[in-house]
Write an enzyme that holds these catalytic residues in place. Structure first.
Site, short mmCIF file in Angstrom:
data_model
loop_
_atom_site.label_atom_id
_atom_site.label_comp_id
_atom_site.label_asym_id
_atom_site.label_seq_id
_atom_site.Cartn_x
_atom_site.Cartn_y
_atom_site.Cartn_z
N ALA A 503 0.84 -1.20 0.00
CA ALA A 503 0.00 0.00 0.00
C ALA A 503 0.87 1.24 0.00
O ALA A 503 2.00 1.22 0.49
CB ALA A 503 -0.89 0.01 1.24
N LYS A 578 9.78 6.36 13.06
CA LYS A 578 10.04 6.72 14.46
C LYS A 578 8.83 7.32 15.17
O LYS A 578 8.86 7.53 16.38
CB LYS A 578 11.18 7.74 14.51
CG LYS A 578 12.52 7.19 14.09
CD LYS A 578 13.58 8.25 13.98
CE LYS A 578 13.60 8.94 12.63
NZ LYS A 578 14.07 8.13 11.51
N VAL A 608 16.67 3.63 15.02
CA VAL A 608 17.89 4.32 15.42
C VAL A 608 19.06 3.61 14.72
O VAL A 608 19.16 2.39 14.81
CB VAL A 608 18.12 4.21 16.95
CG1 VAL A 608 19.38 4.98 17.35
CG2 VAL A 608 16.93 4.72 17.71
N ALA A 610 19.63 2.86 11.66
CA ALA A 610 19.28 2.01 10.51
C ALA A 610 19.56 0.54 10.82
O ALA A 610 18.96 -0.02 11.72
CB ALA A 610 20.01 2.47 9.25
N GLY A 663 20.81 11.26 -2.31
CA GLY A 663 19.67 10.60 -1.65
C GLY A 663 19.88 10.41 -0.16
O GLY A 663 19.20 9.63 0.49
N GLU A 666 16.32 13.81 3.52
CA GLU A 666 14.89 13.74 3.22
C GLU A 666 14.66 14.64 2.00
O GLU A 666 15.54 15.42 1.62
CB GLU A 666 14.07 14.28 4.40
CG GLU A 666 14.29 13.55 5.71
CD GLU A 666 13.73 12.13 5.70
OE1 GLU A 666 12.68 11.90 5.07
OE2 GLU A 666 14.37 11.25 6.30
N ASP A 677 15.00 14.86 13.48
CA ASP A 677 15.23 13.43 13.25
C ASP A 677 16.15 12.85 14.32
O ASP A 677 15.88 11.80 14.90
CB ASP A 677 15.83 13.29 11.84
CG ASP A 677 16.27 11.89 11.54
OD1 ASP A 677 15.38 11.02 11.46
OD2 ASP A 677 17.49 11.63 11.39
N LYS A 681 15.43 10.06 17.44
CA LYS A 681 16.26 8.86 17.68
C LYS A 681 16.77 8.85 19.13
O LYS A 681 16.79 7.82 19.79
CB LYS A 681 17.45 8.84 16.72
CG LYS A 681 17.02 8.53 15.29
CD LYS A 681 18.18 8.68 14.34
CE LYS A 681 17.78 8.30 12.93
NZ LYS A 681 18.76 8.72 11.93
N GLY A 796 20.80 4.74 4.60
CA GLY A 796 20.85 4.09 3.30
C GLY A 796 19.79 3.02 3.22
O GLY A 796 19.49 2.32 4.20
#
Ligand code: ADP
Ligand code: ASP
Ligand code: MG
Length: 818
Positions: A503, A578, A608, A610, A663, A666, A677, A681, A796
């Site tokens: 979705a 988060k 946190v 990744a 990339g 954000e 952000d 975390k 990443g």
């Protein structure tokens, strides 16, 4: 002699009739044969419908017409060897049979009642038809075949509609008949038997198997073969459970137990006469005669657990109250009342205090059973020695069967753990004293789920993960690619991972067969369904998915706000988002409480660092009694990259543009530069350590000065950014002169959280962290003064998706323990 019974499914159409004739003639080459035939599939149901239409003033003529048409079609297309005059004779006989039914129906309609002896004669018509047609077909092939009258041969006693075998009389009747000489192939109706005075009595619905067993005992057959539409007895109903396994051998007791608890392939009373006479029974497939089938005999082989079966449409009655305690004869009065009403009791449990007796009966017997109990215990109920009768309807029994269970430990534990895993509430429990079966009474609506999970845990050992992914952007898309790539790996690990739903904010793609991951984008683009939680929940229920996992790869607040509802609906939740963990403390606690009460996992390792194992590590430390003293870390891959290049003299605007292009940021880099952000975390870590804090308690020093480029769109903001270059270059230069570097640091100290740009001496461990790396230095009671350090790529799509994947696999963790 061999007894071969062919069920309705083996006589469903002219082609099947021919198959049965082929098989019979093949057997007859070696041995005399006794054929026991059912009615053609569906005919008995039509006859039942005819009787009830006549009784209730319905359109019985229509029921009769359709029956006549069915009979005629079977005769017209019957064996080509059948001579024309024989075909005519059969058609005439069928018409006569239908006329008899019509006469009965008229009488029933007039009386609005159908006496049992009449009903017994009517419902056996389908079997008589099969016998006439099969005998004529075999004779037409030149075989020595002849019809025998089941009412004279299969002797029974008791009820007209549900009689029981009388084996000694059957033996006597068969011996007498044999003395007159038998054809090579005797053909006999199943389902129908004769009471002592010769009246017709039926052996209960599905009773042709039982007929075959009685006549096998009566003629001391070498074997009794039950021919049906499946290759034998399976570990569960193959129509219900994909991957059900064929059982090659069963003991009599196991077969009895499985059929008693609902394995429809065999009528429950079939095994009794065969076991007593020591006659082996083989279940075989008319559509696949060369398959060996399932052999039932004294030796059932070595498997510990053989099968799972279920019985539905039951009611659970409970008798309780002080009057039961220690009073002799209450149980016997209860069951005597049931016996008087001919109500069969499927399962009984009694509490050890004798304070209650519970038992299951067919729901269709409920009215009679309750009336009988009310009458039996009228005085006790009036005097409040008994509580009002407890009645629960829509119940089912799920049973696990196997001779070997008594020698192995942990079977019951595994059975009930499986039910818990399927989120099935157990209402009552019974274990056969033989320890050959364990049964649980559950609600009917849970039956399919219960069987599915039990079968998975006891037989296939391939647990399933039923994935629903929300958010199919960079991380979600990468995750789907990883699933696709790891197909072989998952298969080797015996895990069935299937993506049923994808979705995004606009639409929802659902596929009950699992989405083809090589073409999900096209399918997604074509989908028109809107994404709602209700749609997912309904899909899971409709498709009996027992391990659904919601993966939220969005950063949306609206999705995070629904995690509790998803958990309550039986989903695990796995997320790198988060928002849920940094909402109110009340929601934070509710999430955990719901996950625990629902026995579902809420996993967020990637929120946190990744893919770095931050949460798991912290939980491991804290669960063992360690405590956080302080924390210092670089928690943003983006800002790690930005500050690393600032140190080398690249202007802020340029670094930001580069990071954006790669990339790393954000869509709007201000989200990273605002520090929000990192603050989230940090809060996740702080709460993990037990601190009760909200996001507003985190002191944030943003990278950008307050109010900078406010209200501008992203391109305008990027164009505005060079205005800050000089100030940042200056700050970096000053730091350099002091032997320091600038880093964006999250800190927890003395219970307070702060994120800010900090100048660190070059020899500080965090000074070396740049290029998108994350580093976390954790000081705990055990790890001090040298902190525990985690370091590695903290951003990443690949590492994040891999972290989500790893969380996903953990939803299986506790299952593998069962
Ligand atoms: P027949 O018409 O031959 O009497 P039934 O329909 O009465 O056939 O019984 C065969 C069916 O029993 C199979 O098609 C299957 O769906 C069902 N069944 C239920 N449980 C089992 C099981 N454990 N093994 C095999 N078949 C089962
Ligand atoms: N024809 C009967 C029934 O449908 C008996 C049988 O097929 O076993 O119940
Ligand atoms: Mg049957």
């Amino acid at each position: 002699m061999k007894v071969l019974k062919f069920g309705g499914s083996s006589l469903a159409n002219p082609a099947r009739f021919r198959d049965v004739a082929d098989i019979s003639s093949h057997y007859a080459a070696d041995t005399p044969v006794m054929l026991v035939l059912s009615a053609p599939q569906g005919v008995t149901n039509d006859l039942v419908a005819l009787v009830s239409a006549a009784q209730q003033g319905g359109d019985w003529q229509a029921a009769l017409d359709s029956l006549q048409a069915r009979f005629e079609a079977l005769i017209i297309d019957a064996d080509p060897a059948l001579p024309e005059y024989e075909r005519h004779a059969l058609l005439q006989a069928a018409r006569d049979q239908v006329q008899v039914l019509a006469d009965y129906a008229k009488g029933i309609a007039l009386l609005q009642h159908c006496p049992d002896p009449v009903q017994a004669r009517m419902l056996g018509t389908g079997e008589q038809f099969s016998v006439a047609l099969m005998t004529a077909s075999l004779k037409a092939r030149g075989l020595d075949a002849g019809a025998l009258d089941a009412t004279r041969l299969v002797k029974s006693q008791g009820d007209y509609l549900n009689a029981s075998a009388d084996i000694p009389s059957t033996i006597a009747a068969f011996t007498e008949r044999k003395a007159q000489g038998l054809p090579r192939i005797s053909v006999m109706a199943g389902f129908v038997s004769g009471l002592p005075h010769g009246e017709t009595a039926l052996l209960g619905r599905n009773g042709s198997d039982y007929s075959a067993a009685i006549i096998a005992a009566g003629c001391k057959a070498d074997v009794c073969e039950i021919w049906t539409d499946v290759d034998g007895v399976y570990s569960a109903d193959p129509r219900q459970v994909k991957g059900a396994r064929l059982i090659d051998a069963l003991s009599y007791a196991e077969a009895m137990e499985l059929s008693y608890f609902g394995a429809k392939v065999l009528h429950p009373k079939t095994i009794g006469p065969l076991a007593q006479a020591g006659i082996p029974c083989v279940i075989k497939n008319t559509l696949n005669p060369s398959a060996p089938g399932t052999r039932i005999g004294t030796d059932g082989g070595s498997d510990r657990v053989k099968g799972i079966s279920s019985l539905e449409d039951l009611a659970l009655l409970t008798l309780s109250g002080p009057g039961l305690k220690g009073v002799v004869g209450m149980a016997s009065r209860t069951f005597a009342a049931m016996a008087r009403e001919q109500v069969s009791v499927n399962l009984i449990t009694q509490s050890s205090s004798e304070f209650s007796i519970s038992f299951c009966i067919a729901e269709s017997d409920l009215k009679r059973a309750t009336a009988a109990l009310q009458a039996e215990f009228e005085l006790e109920l009036q005097a409040a020695l008994l509580d009002p009768l407890g009645i629960e309807t829509d119940m089912a029994i799920v049973s696990l069967v196997g001779d070997g269970m008594r020698q192995s430990k942990g079977m019951a534990a595994k059975f009930f753990a499986s039910l818990a895993q399927a989120r099935v509430n157990v209402v009552a429990i019974a274990q056969g004293s033989s320890e050959r079966s364990i049964s649980a009474v559950i609600r009917s609506r849970h039956c399919a789920d219960a069987i599915k999970v039990c079968h998975e845990n006891f037989f296939t050992h391939v647990p399933s993960i039923d994935v629903f992914l929300v958010g199919c952007g960079v991380i979600g898309g990468e995750l789907l690619d990883q699933f696709h790539r790891q197909k072989a790996f998952l298969a080797a690990r015996q895990v069935k991972l299937c993506v049923y739903g994808i979705a995004n904010s606009g639409s929802l793609l659902l596929d009950a067969d699992g989405i083809d991951l090589s073409a999900w984008k096209t399918a997604m683009a074509a989908s028109t369904q809107a994404f709602t939680r209700e749609a997912l929940v309904a899909f899971v229920q409709d498709n009996h998915l027992t391990n659904p996992v919601l993966i939220d790869c969005t950063s949306a607040q609206a999705v995070a706000d629904q995690y509790v509802d998803y958990l309550a609906a039986g989903f695990h939740v796995v997320t790198p988002n988060k928002k849920a963990n940094t909402g109110t403390m009340a929601y934070y606690r509710e999430l955990r409480a719901t996950a625990q009460s629902q026995r579902r996992r809420f996993l967020y390792e990637t929120t946190v660092g990744a893919g770095l194992p931050v949460i798991d590590t912290l939980q491991g430390l804290f669960n063992a009694g360690d405590a956080l003293l302080s924390f210092e870390g670089i928690l943003s891959g983006t800002l790690s990259y930005v500050f690393g290049l600032l140190e080398e003299g690249v202007p802020l605007s340029e670094v930001t543009a580069q990071a954006k292009q790669l990339g790393y940021t954000e869509t709007d880099p201000r989200e990273d530069l605002s520090g929000m952000d990192v603050a989230r975390k940090l809060l996740v870590i702080a709460r993990e350590a037990g601190l009760v804090l909200d996001l507003s308690d985190v002191v944030i020093e943003p990278v950008l000065p307050a109010g900078f480029a406010e209200g501008l769109d992203v391109p305008a903001f990027m164009a505005e950014l060079p205005k800050l270059d000089a100030a940042f270059a200056e700050r970096a230069q000053q730091a350099r002169e002091r032997g320091e570097v600038l880093r964006y640091i999250g800190e927890i100290s003395e219970g307070r959280c702060k994120v800010a740009i900090k100048a660190l001496p070059v020899e500080h461990p965090l000074a070396k962290v740049k290029d998108g790396e994350n580093a976390l230095a954790i000081q705990t009671r055990y790890y001090q003064p040298i902190p525990f350090v985690l370091r590695g790529y903290g951003a990443g799509a690949r590492v994040t998706a891999a972290g989500v994947f790893s969380d996903l696999m953990r939803t299986l963790g506790w299952q593998q323990g069962v």
